[in-house]
Write a protein that holds these residues in place. Structure first.
Motif, PDB file in Angstrom:
ATOM      1  N   ASP A   1     -11.175  11.927   5.554  1.00 48.55           N
ATOM      2  CA  ASP A   1     -12.343  11.302   6.207  1.00 48.55           C
ATOM      3  C   ASP A   1     -11.884  10.597   7.480  1.00 48.55           C
ATOM      4  O   ASP A   1     -11.828   9.389   7.567  1.00 48.55           O
ATOM      5  N   ARG A   2     -11.547  11.379   8.503  1.00 47.71           N
ATOM      6  CA  ARG A   2     -10.980  10.843   9.733  1.00 47.71           C
ATOM      7  C   ARG A   2     -11.953   9.911  10.464  1.00 47.71           C
ATOM      8  O   ARG A   2     -11.560   8.928  11.068  1.00 47.71           O
ATOM      9  N   GLU A   3     -13.271  10.183  10.383  1.00 52.02           N
ATOM     10  CA  GLU A   3     -14.265   9.375  11.089  1.00 52.02           C
ATOM     11  C   GLU A   3     -14.361   7.956  10.526  1.00 52.02           C
ATOM     12  O   GLU A   3     -14.755   7.031  11.231  1.00 52.02           O
ATOM     13  N   ASP A   4     -14.017   7.793   9.265  1.00 50.88           N
ATOM     14  CA  ASP A   4     -14.130   6.479   8.618  1.00 50.88           C
ATOM     15  C   ASP A   4     -12.750   5.854   8.394  1.00 50.88           C
ATOM     16  O   ASP A   4     -12.568   5.037   7.496  1.00 50.88           O
ATOM     17  N   SER A   5     -11.799   6.206   9.229  1.00 47.85           N
ATOM     18  CA  SER A   5     -10.412   5.797   9.003  1.00 47.85           C
ATOM     19  C   SER A   5     -10.215   4.281   9.074  1.00 47.85           C
ATOM     20  O   SER A   5      -9.471   3.700   8.270  1.00 47.85           O
TER      21      SER A   5
ATOM     22  N   VAL B   1       0.838  -1.206   0.000  1.00 41.96           N
ATOM     23  CA  VAL B   1       0.000   0.000   0.000  1.00 41.96           C
ATOM     24  C   VAL B   1       0.878   1.262   0.000  1.00 41.96           C
ATOM     25  O   VAL B   1       1.907   1.310   0.679  1.00 41.96           O
ATOM     26  N   ASP B   2       0.444   2.258  -0.765  1.00 41.18           N
ATOM     27  CA  ASP B   2       1.106   3.563  -0.752  1.00 41.18           C
ATOM     28  C   ASP B   2       0.681   4.277   0.531  1.00 41.18           C
ATOM     29  O   ASP B   2      -0.439   4.761   0.652  1.00 41.18           O
ATOM     30  N   GLU B   3       1.593   4.316   1.498  1.00 43.79           N
ATOM     31  CA  GLU B   3       1.252   4.816   2.831  1.00 43.79           C
ATOM     32  C   GLU B   3       0.832   6.285   2.799  1.00 43.79           C
ATOM     33  O   GLU B   3      -0.119   6.696   3.478  1.00 43.79           O
ATOM     34  N   ASN B   4       1.522   7.093   2.018  1.00 43.31           N
ATOM     35  CA  ASN B   4       1.192   8.532   1.958  1.00 43.31           C
ATOM     36  C   ASN B   4      -0.186   8.760   1.361  1.00 43.31           C
ATOM     37  O   ASN B   4      -0.969   9.578   1.851  1.00 43.31           O
ATOM     38  N   ASN B   5      -0.481   8.020   0.295  1.00 37.74           N
ATOM     39  CA  ASN B   5      -1.792   8.144  -0.345  1.00 37.74           C
ATOM     40  C   ASN B   5      -2.903   7.735   0.625  1.00 37.74           C
ATOM     41  O   ASN B   5      -3.948   8.388   0.715  1.00 37.74           O
ATOM     42  N   LEU B   6      -2.650   6.632   1.363  1.00 39.71           N
ATOM     43  CA  LEU B   6      -3.646   6.148   2.319  1.00 39.71           C
ATOM     44  C   LEU B   6      -3.845   7.151   3.451  1.00 39.71           C
ATOM     45  O   LEU B   6      -4.970   7.401   3.889  1.00 39.71           O
TER      46      LEU B   6
ATOM     47  N   LEU C   1      -1.059   5.619  10.707  1.00 41.60           N
ATOM     48  CA  LEU C   1      -2.139   6.090   9.845  1.00 41.60           C
ATOM     49  C   LEU C   1      -3.302   6.681  10.646  1.00 41.60           C
ATOM     50  O   LEU C   1      -3.971   7.621  10.193  1.00 41.60           O
ATOM     51  N   LEU C   2      -3.521   6.131  11.831  1.00 43.38           N
ATOM     52  CA  LEU C   2      -4.631   6.624  12.658  1.00 43.38           C
ATOM     53  C   LEU C   2      -4.219   7.805  13.526  1.00 43.38           C
ATOM     54  O   LEU C   2      -5.011   8.279  14.347  1.00 43.38           O
ATOM     55  N   GLY C   3      -2.964   8.260  13.346  1.00 40.39           N
ATOM     56  CA  GLY C   3      -2.541   9.508  13.991  1.00 40.39           C
ATOM     57  C   GLY C   3      -2.105   9.376  15.427  1.00 40.39           C
ATOM     58  O   GLY C   3      -2.269  10.323  16.217  1.00 40.39           O
ATOM     59  N   LEU C   4      -1.515   8.226  15.810  1.00 38.26           N
ATOM     60  CA  LEU C   4      -0.990   8.084  17.168  1.00 38.26           C
ATOM     61  C   LEU C   4       0.104   9.135  17.392  1.00 38.26           C
ATOM     62  O   LEU C   4       0.859   9.461  16.477  1.00 38.26           O
ATOM     63  N   ASP C   5       0.190   9.640  18.603  1.00 41.51           N
ATOM     64  CA  ASP C   5       1.137  10.707  18.933  1.00 41.51           C
ATOM     65  C   ASP C   5       2.548  10.374  18.435  1.00 41.51           C
ATOM     66  O   ASP C   5       3.046   9.263  18.633  1.00 41.51           O
ATOM     67  N   GLU C   6       3.199  11.356  17.799  1.00 42.48           N
ATOM     68  CA  GLU C   6       4.519  11.167  17.192  1.00 42.48           C
ATOM     69  C   GLU C   6       5.572  10.727  18.211  1.00 42.48           C
ATOM     70  O   GLU C   6       6.462   9.931  17.899  1.00 42.48           O
ATOM     71  N   LYS C   7       5.477  11.211  19.441  1.00 38.57           N
ATOM     72  CA  LYS C   7       6.466  10.855  20.456  1.00 38.57           C
ATOM     73  C   LYS C   7       6.402   9.361  20.768  1.00 38.57           C
ATOM     74  O   LYS C   7       7.439   8.699  20.919  1.00 38.57           O
ATOM     75  N   ILE C   8       5.160   8.824  20.838  1.00 39.56           N
ATOM     76  CA  ILE C   8       4.993   7.387  21.092  1.00 39.56           C
ATOM     77  C   ILE C   8       5.584   6.591  19.938  1.00 39.56           C
ATOM     78  O   ILE C   8       6.272   5.581  20.136  1.00 39.56           O
ATOM     79  N   LEU C   9       5.332   7.058  18.717  1.00 37.64           N
ATOM     80  CA  LEU C   9       5.852   6.363  17.539  1.00 37.64           C
ATOM     81  C   LEU C   9       7.377   6.404  17.491  1.00 37.64           C
ATOM     82  O   LEU C   9       8.025   5.429  17.093  1.00 37.64           O
TER      83      LEU C   9
END
Length: 484
Positions: free
Chosen positions: A431-435, A419-424, A466-474
């Motif tokens: 559409d954050r609600e339907d992520s 999968v193209d991660e940036n595109n996804l 992709l679901l936006g977990l905090d950058e520090k945790i990542l």
């Protein structure tokens, strides 16, 4: 397998989808079971019968519609047949039920004969029973003790009718009383004659009791075969090849229960292929990768093949088995007070008894995933080492690293690898609600063979990003991965 597991894999869904038309077909369905290794020829014969039914269904649509209409008219007389013996006297309702059964069977037989099916289902003629219960040669789905059975009975009934007319017209009470007394004598005489006729009919019909029992079994088997055939046509199912070697192979296998669920949610099903031999095969992949669905789908189709069904796949080869187990942490034993892991161990102990004495299949869906990961890996590696020493086909799904040895087959869920991660991520941002749905739609559930050195995909981390977990945790996560 308990009923909960059958429900989980979609087995009950498939059985409920069978179009059974008779109480005798329902009885066959309730007793459905896996054929044993000693019944190899019986299983092959059953699958051949289903194949012939499918061919015939395509060529004789009207005839099968007529057969199924006739089948719907059958009432259940199995309890009557069980209590019927040489000394049993049938009442009028029971005589009616047997007459109706005989007429419907003869009608079914007539249509069935015209199909010229070369299968091992034969019907016995019911003409003699119909003749016994139709002395006036009128084929009606009703029954009474007809005058044609006895001249004496006819005379008594005629006298009774004349008396009833006289009673109706008579005004003198003494005379009415006398006429009613005469009528009562005739009623008693009529009942004696009717009882004698019922006794005679019961004795004569009992001579055909084995034919009735044979036809009950034949109707049930035919009903089930037609249901199997119709299901195979509906789902484009295929005839499995039954092997004597210990292996299992499914190409593009499917699960009707999952397909139905996805269709209701406007999603497509991705068929999965898998090939297993004696020894251990491991499926790895992150959560959301469909490992559980794959293993349940394989067990569903394996069971169906061993029960004489066509299977939901493009191609299938299946070995005869002494046992089939599916063990996961979602088991009924939990409701008995055991922990999830405790329930798994108890079930594995049951399976080991069979593993040591026969050959079969055991599926382990994410074994020990609820334990400490370090202990879980060691336990799972030990179990794999044990299973390799026996004549068993073992399929294990896991998200643990470090399980695979060189003598194991290793499948991996493709997942989000291509999968193209940036595109996804851009789609998710829109559409954050339907992520979650967006990610699932891009998940590739197919399996690919990889070597023992291929690590479990880190799709969980990818999903977290992709679901936006905090950058520090990542960042902490990436550093830990590098250090490990």
């Amino acid at each position: 397998m308990d009923n909960k597991i059958k429900e989980e894999i979609g087995f009950n869904y498939v059985l409920n989808e069978l179009s059974i038309n008779t109480p005798y077909g329902m009885a066959v369905k309730k007793k459905i079971r896996v054929y044993t290794k000693e019944e190899y020829n019986l299983l092959c014969n059953e699958l051949d019968n289903v194949e012939k039914i499918i061919t015939s269904l395509h060529r004789n649509k009207e005839a099968y519609s007529e057969i199924e209409r006739t089948m719907m008219e059958f009432k259940d007389i199995t309890n009557l047949v069980k209590r019927y013996n040489r000394n049993y006297i049938l009442d009028e309702v029971e005589l009616f039920e047997i007459k109706s059964f005989a007429i419907n069977t003869q009608k079914l037989l007539s249509t069935y004969k015209n199909l010229d099916l070369d299968i091992d289902i034969k019907f016995q003629s019911m003409k003699n029973i119909i003749k016994l219960l139709n002395p006036e040669n009128k084929i009606f789905h009703t029954f009474s003790i007809y005058n044609a059975y006895s001249i004496e009975l006819e005379e008594v009934r005629n006298k009774k009718i004349k008396l009833e007319k006289l009673i109706f017209k008579e005004v003198n009470q003494e005379r009415i009383k006398l006429l009613k007394s005469e009528r009562l004598d005739l009623v008693v005489e009529e009942e004696k004659l009717e009882s004698s006729i019922k006794k005679c009919l019961s004795e004569k019909i009992y001579d055909y009791i084995d034919d009735i029992k044979h036809n009950i079994d034949a109707i049930g088997r035919l009903d089930m075969l037609i249901a199997k055939g119709r299901m195979a046509i509906k789902h484009l199912a295929v005839k499995p090849k039954i092997m004597k070697e210990v292996n299992i192979c499914f190409k593009d296998m499917k699960n009707p229960k999952v397909i139905n669920y996805l269709r209701e949610n406007n999603k497509d099903y991705i068929p999965v292929s898998i090939s297993l031999e004696k020894g251990v095969t491991v499926i790895t992949g992150a959560n959301m990768g469909g490992k559980s669905v794959t293993i349940k789908t394989m067990v569903l189709n394996l069971l169906l093949a061993l029960m004489g069904f066509y299977v939901f796949a493009a191609k299938a080869e299946v070995a005869m088995m002494d046992f089939v187990y599916l063990i996961s942490d979602d088991m009924q034993s939990i409701s008995k007070g055991l922990s999830s892991f405790g329930a798994e161990i108890i079930k594995i102990n049951e399976a080991i008894k069979d593993i040591k004495t026969g050959n079969g299949f055991i599926g382990l869906d994410e074994f020990a995933r609820v334990t400490n990961p370090g202990e879980g890996v060691i336990l799972l590696r030990s179990l794999c080492k044990f299973l390799k020493d026996y004549n068993t086909v073992s399929l294990i799904s896991t998200h643990y690293d470090g399980i695979i040895d060189r003598d194991m087959k290793h499948y991996q869920v493709v997942g989000l690898k291509n999968v193209d991660e940036n595109n996804l991520k851009n789609k998710i941002n829109v559409d954050r609600e339907d992520s979650t749905r967006i990610i699932q739609d891009k998940m590739d559930y197919r399996l690919e063979i990889v070597d023992e050195h291929c690590a479990v995909p880190k799709d969980a981390i990818k999903v977290a990003k992709l679901l936006g977990l905090d950058e520090k945790i990542l960042d902490y996560t990436e550093a830990m991965i590098k250090n490990s």
